[in-house]
Write an enzyme that holds these catalytic residues in place. Structure first.
Site, PDB file in Angstrom:
ATOM      1  N   ASP A 162      -5.257  14.277 -25.491  1.00  7.88           N
ATOM      2  CA  ASP A 162      -5.617  12.923 -25.075  1.00  7.88           C
ATOM      3  C   ASP A 162      -5.005  11.987 -26.115  1.00  7.88           C
ATOM      4  O   ASP A 162      -5.607  11.693 -27.147  1.00  7.88           O
ATOM      5  CB  ASP A 162      -7.135  12.768 -25.013  1.00  7.88           C
ATOM      6  CG  ASP A 162      -7.554  11.420 -24.443  1.00  7.88           C
ATOM      7  OD1 ASP A 162      -6.674  10.562 -24.254  1.00  7.88           O
ATOM      8  OD2 ASP A 162      -8.764  11.221 -24.197  1.00  7.88           O
ATOM      9  N   TYR A 167       0.860  -1.178   0.000  1.00  8.01           N
ATOM     10  CA  TYR A 167       0.000   0.000   0.000  1.00  8.01           C
ATOM     11  C   TYR A 167       0.897   1.228   0.000  1.00  8.01           C
ATOM     12  O   TYR A 167       1.803   1.354   0.835  1.00  8.01           O
ATOM     13  CB  TYR A 167      -0.878  -0.007   1.247  1.00  8.01           C
ATOM     14  CG  TYR A 167      -2.221   0.660   1.098  1.00  8.01           C
ATOM     15  CD1 TYR A 167      -2.484   1.573   0.082  1.00  8.01           C
ATOM     16  CD2 TYR A 167      -3.246   0.380   1.998  1.00  8.01           C
ATOM     17  CE1 TYR A 167      -3.715   2.169  -0.046  1.00  8.01           C
ATOM     18  CE2 TYR A 167      -4.488   0.965   1.891  1.00  8.01           C
ATOM     19  CZ  TYR A 167      -4.719   1.871   0.869  1.00  8.01           C
ATOM     20  OH  TYR A 167      -5.944   2.468   0.744  1.00  8.01           O
ATOM     21  N   LYS A 227      -2.064  -0.392 -25.270  1.00 11.16           N
ATOM     22  CA  LYS A 227      -2.178  -0.100 -26.696  1.00 11.16           C
ATOM     23  C   LYS A 227      -0.801  -0.296 -27.368  1.00 11.16           C
ATOM     24  O   LYS A 227      -0.111  -1.260 -27.101  1.00 11.16           O
ATOM     25  CB  LYS A 227      -2.771   1.285 -26.934  1.00 11.16           C
ATOM     26  CG  LYS A 227      -4.172   1.467 -26.319  1.00 11.16           C
ATOM     27  CD  LYS A 227      -4.753   2.788 -26.680  1.00 11.16           C
ATOM     28  CE  LYS A 227      -6.169   2.953 -26.161  1.00 11.16           C
ATOM     29  NZ  LYS A 227      -6.266   3.098 -24.690  1.00 11.16           N
ATOM     30  N   THR A 235      -2.409   6.305 -22.247  1.00  9.97           N
ATOM     31  CA  THR A 235      -2.436   4.989 -21.633  1.00  9.97           C
ATOM     32  C   THR A 235      -1.076   4.334 -21.838  1.00  9.97           C
ATOM     33  O   THR A 235      -0.297   4.732 -22.698  1.00  9.97           O
ATOM     34  CB  THR A 235      -3.527   4.094 -22.245  1.00  9.97           C
ATOM     35  OG1 THR A 235      -3.311   4.000 -23.665  1.00  9.97           O
ATOM     36  CG2 THR A 235      -4.919   4.648 -21.987  1.00  9.97           C
ATOM     37  N   GLU A 290      -0.009   5.011  -0.657  1.00  7.38           N
ATOM     38  CA  GLU A 290      -0.651   6.302  -0.928  1.00  7.38           C
ATOM     39  C   GLU A 290       0.396   7.413  -0.867  1.00  7.38           C
ATOM     40  O   GLU A 290       1.254   7.429   0.010  1.00  7.38           O
ATOM     41  CB  GLU A 290      -1.740   6.589   0.101  1.00  7.38           C
ATOM     42  CG  GLU A 290      -3.000   5.762  -0.079  1.00  7.38           C
ATOM     43  CD  GLU A 290      -4.071   6.160   0.916  1.00  7.38           C
ATOM     44  OE1 GLU A 290      -5.249   6.094   0.556  1.00  7.38           O
ATOM     45  OE2 GLU A 290      -3.709   6.520   2.053  1.00  7.38           O
ATOM     46  N   ARG A 297      -2.093  -2.372 -18.415  1.00 13.12           N
ATOM     47  CA  ARG A 297      -3.260  -1.503 -18.489  1.00 13.12           C
ATOM     48  C   ARG A 297      -3.143  -0.419 -17.436  1.00 13.12           C
ATOM     49  O   ARG A 297      -3.056  -0.695 -16.242  1.00 13.12           O
ATOM     50  CB  ARG A 297      -4.547  -2.301 -18.297  1.00 13.12           C
ATOM     51  CG  ARG A 297      -4.712  -3.311 -19.400  1.00 13.12           C
ATOM     52  CD  ARG A 297      -6.161  -3.677 -19.688  1.00 13.12           C
ATOM     53  NE  ARG A 297      -6.207  -4.342 -20.989  1.00 13.12           N
ATOM     54  CZ  ARG A 297      -6.332  -3.720 -22.137  1.00 13.12           C
ATOM     55  NH1 ARG A 297      -6.456  -2.408 -22.152  1.00 13.12           N
ATOM     56  NH2 ARG A 297      -6.346  -4.377 -23.277  1.00 13.12           N
TER      57      ARG A 297
END
Length: 423
Positions: free
Chosen positions: A215, A69, A244, A241, A71, A250
């Site tokens: 984008d 974890y 692709k 991203t 954060e 992903r």
């Protein structure tokens, strides 16, 4: 249901780490996973947004980093024990900024949509006016769809394409910008096969005092390989991203200048996301490293070459290819001249093992098909295979079970000669 048998000629390790452990622990899920492996092996993956990651990327995704974890950001986490995941994120950031020539990178977004959400959060306030490509012309859901947060929180003004050419109508963009004075202009789409003129978008944005958000989810892998122009020198913020064409896991990323770095980082965490997925960030670092190699540069140019060959072959088969071709990995076409619409074409092609998407058609009531060459190029296919795939499209659209079965057998044979893993 019995667990699907592994192909005898492909090692278990090719499907990711510890698959034997999964088969012993949870055969039901193992069966699902191996069914998907078999589907990928026996059909052609022509969805423009998909690709095959490397075994190294898969290894990072299945690593113990998934347990951590974390954060916050390196050196400023809300949890202890982050020294190693901090190192992984710093490596990913350094590689991303070097690869794309950016001053700052945030590699935490969980997806392209998450990246766009964070960009809007950093630059906009609810009710602000935003200019973006309309959904009927290839715009993404985050470009103003009423079903998406973007269409509910902001006042989106859509621009489109020229009726005859299908190319972006830059004069319309300029006129709309002058008339509506948007807070931001978004350039980029999910089904526009041509290069975007980022310099012209920058000029229009500067004229009206707007932020420019690129984008670039689809072309960013081509940018990494020098096969497409980069939005980084022109856009205030670039969203992308990491899958692709880029062939990573992903996920999403954001690139920007140093003056917006703090606003972008705070928009990602804590405003729109919680803990970072550290195994995915490590996998992104692996992909960025792979994309910095000469082999990836050659791959990116091959992807474009193959898309252009496939687009020309589809046109020769009777498909109406939008914009007359492609500059990228992506092709959109109308199968109506062959007597079917997009959804019908997708279903018949899928039955023959040719997997792709539908898309909106500019200035038309129906839907076309959208496909790409990134995955099949990763498998090692070349121009000859692209030409044959176009012929298989035409054969598969004929609603004849026997012909479909023959095409399916040829597709399976073609896919088998170019396995995504185990070569």
């Amino acid at each position: 249901m019995p667990v699907t048998a592994l192909p005898a000629d492909v090692p278990v390790s090719s499907y990711g780490p510890d698959l034997d452990v999964l088969r012993r622990q949870d055969p039901e899920i193992a069966d699902v996973m191996l069914g998907e492996v078999r589907r990928q092996q026996d059909s052609l993956q022509l969805i423009a947004a998909e690709n095959f990651t490397s075994p190294a990327v898969l290894a990072a995704l299945g690593s113990p980093l998934a347990n951590k974890y974390a954060e916050g950001y390196p050196g400023a986490r809300h949890h202890g024990g982050c020294e190693y995941v901090d190192a992984a994120e710093r490596i990913a950031v350094d590689r991303a900024t070097a690869l794309f020539g950016a001053e700052h990178a945030n590699v935490q977004p969980h997806s392209g949509s998450s990246a766009v959400l964070a960009a809007y959060a950093a630059l906009l306030r609810p009710g602000d006016t935003v200019l973006a490509m309309g959904l009927p012309y290839g715009g993404h859901l985050t470009h103003g769809s009423p079903a998406n947060f973007s269409g509910r929180w902001f006042d989106f003004v859509p621009y489109g394409v020229e009726p005859d050419s299908g190319l972006i109508d830059y004069e319309q963009v300029r006129e709309l910008a002058r008339g509506r004075r948007p807070k931001a202009i978004v350039c980029g789409s999910i089904s526009y096969p041509r290069h975007v003129d980022y310099a012209l978008f920058r000029e229009i944005a500067d004229e009206v005092g707007a932020y420019l958000i690129a984008d670039a989810a689809h072309p960013m892998g081509l940018v990494a390989g020098g096969a497409a122009p980069s939005p980084v020198p022109y856009a205030d913020v670039v969203c992308a991203t990491t899958h692709k064409v880029l062939r990573g896991p992903r996920g999403g990323m954001i690139l920007c200048g140093s003056e917006l770095a703090e606003r972008i980082d705070r928009a990602v965490f804590p405003f729109t996301q919680g803990g970072a997925q550290m195994h995915t960030i490590a996998a992104k670092a692996v992909a960025f490293g792979e994309a910095a190699t000469p082999a990836f540069t050659a791959y990116a140019h091959q992807v474009v070459e193959h898309a252009q060959v496939l687009a020309a072959a589809l046109a020769a088969e009777g498909f109406a290819v939008t914009t007359g071709g492609t500059d990228t990995h992506l092709i959109t076409a109308d199968p109506a001249p062959l007597g079917v619409d997009g959804p019908t074409a997708r279903a018949r092609l899928a039955a023959a093992g040719l997997v792709l998407d539908t898309c909106a058609l500019p200035y038309g009531d129906g839907r076309g098909i959208r496909l790409g060459t990134a995955a099949v190029t990763t498998q090692g296919m070349g121009p000859a295979e692209m030409a044959r795939i176009a012929m298989l499209f035409t054969l598969a659209l004929d609603e004849d079970p026997e012909r479909t079965a023959r095409v399916r057998a040829e597709v399976r044979d073609l896919a088998g000669r170019f396995p995504p893993y185990g070569r």
